[in-house]
Design a protein around this motif. Structure first.
Motif, PDB file in Angstrom:
ATOM      1  N   GLU A  38       0.787  -1.227   0.000  1.00  0.00           N
ATOM      2  CA  GLU A  38       0.000   0.000   0.000  1.00  0.00           C
ATOM      3  C   GLU A  38       0.824   1.284   0.000  1.00  0.00           C
ATOM      4  O   GLU A  38       0.400   2.298  -0.546  1.00  0.00           O
ATOM      5  N   ASP A  39       1.985   1.284   0.613  1.00  0.00           N
ATOM      6  CA  ASP A  39       2.796   2.495   0.668  1.00  0.00           C
ATOM      7  C   ASP A  39       3.773   2.622  -0.500  1.00  0.00           C
ATOM      8  O   ASP A  39       4.495   3.610  -0.586  1.00  0.00           O
ATOM      9  N   TYR A  40       3.779   1.655  -1.376  1.00  0.00           N
ATOM     10  CA  TYR A  40       4.653   1.700  -2.554  1.00  0.00           C
ATOM     11  C   TYR A  40       4.067   2.676  -3.584  1.00  0.00           C
ATOM     12  O   TYR A  40       2.852   2.816  -3.706  1.00  0.00           O
ATOM     13  N   LYS A  41       4.939   3.311  -4.302  1.00  0.00           N
ATOM     14  CA  LYS A  41       4.526   4.107  -5.457  1.00  0.00           C
ATOM     15  C   LYS A  41       4.376   3.158  -6.645  1.00  0.00           C
ATOM     16  O   LYS A  41       4.962   2.073  -6.677  1.00  0.00           O
ATOM     17  N   LEU A  42       3.587   3.558  -7.615  1.00  0.00           N
ATOM     18  CA  LEU A  42       3.377   2.696  -8.785  1.00  0.00           C
ATOM     19  C   LEU A  42       4.681   2.361  -9.489  1.00  0.00           C
ATOM     20  O   LEU A  42       4.872   1.244  -9.964  1.00  0.00           O
ATOM     21  N   TYR A  43       5.588   3.318  -9.545  1.00  0.00           N
ATOM     22  CA  TYR A  43       6.853   3.088 -10.249  1.00  0.00           C
ATOM     23  C   TYR A  43       7.779   2.138  -9.486  1.00  0.00           C
ATOM     24  O   TYR A  43       8.735   1.637 -10.055  1.00  0.00           O
ATOM     25  N   GLU A  44       7.496   1.893  -8.215  1.00  0.00           N
ATOM     26  CA  GLU A  44       8.323   0.991  -7.411  1.00  0.00           C
ATOM     27  C   GLU A  44       7.901  -0.472  -7.546  1.00  0.00           C
ATOM     28  O   GLU A  44       8.632  -1.362  -7.138  1.00  0.00           O
ATOM     29  N   ILE A  45       6.735  -0.714  -8.094  1.00  0.00           N
ATOM     30  CA  ILE A  45       6.242  -2.083  -8.247  1.00  0.00           C
ATOM     31  C   ILE A  45       6.986  -2.750  -9.397  1.00  0.00           C
ATOM     32  O   ILE A  45       7.026  -2.237 -10.509  1.00  0.00           O
ATOM     33  N   ALA A  46       7.556  -3.900  -9.088  1.00  0.00           N
ATOM     34  CA  ALA A  46       8.322  -4.649 -10.086  1.00  0.00           C
ATOM     35  C   ALA A  46       7.627  -5.970 -10.384  1.00  0.00           C
ATOM     36  O   ALA A  46       6.683  -6.364  -9.698  1.00  0.00           O
ATOM     37  N   VAL A  47       8.114  -6.635 -11.376  1.00  0.00           N
ATOM     38  CA  VAL A  47       7.570  -7.936 -11.776  1.00  0.00           C
ATOM     39  C   VAL A  47       7.633  -8.917 -10.596  1.00  0.00           C
ATOM     40  O   VAL A  47       6.692  -9.684 -10.372  1.00  0.00           O
TER      41      VAL A  47
END
Length: 96
Positions: A38-47
């Motif tokens: 939940e606290d991750y930014k969209l750009y931090e989400i990886a495969v």
């Protein structure tokens, strides 16, 4: 944009435009994903994040269920890419 904000936008859209069974299926997947990231930014989400979450959500499930859950993730990230953030790259498009 944070994952929880993006999920809220996506689920609000489906509350208005989708049938209740679709909303229930999407909610199950996205809310569990949001609890973890939940606290991750969209750009931090990886495969790897998606793959780990998908493995946890579909442990012991049939292959078709796994494909459907993956399609839910793809739909979530594609909606963000197509409607909210034009330069966003869908992590589901990368080879897993």
């Amino acid at each position: 944009m944070e994952i929880r904000k993006a999920a809220r936008i996506w689920l609000d859209y489906h509350r208005v435009h989708s049938k209740k069974n679709i909303l229930r299926a999407y909610s199950l997947i996205i809310l569990k994903f949001c609890k973890e990231f939940e606290d991750y930014k969209l750009y931090e989400i990886a495969v790897d994040h998606i793959l780990d979450s998908l493995n946890q959500l579909t442990e012991g499930c049939k292959a078709q269920t796994k494909r459907i859950r993956f399609a839910h993730f793809c739909a979530f990230f594609n909606m963000l890419k197509n409607n909210l953030i034009c330069d966003f790259t869908n992590p589901c498009d990368s080879p897993m």
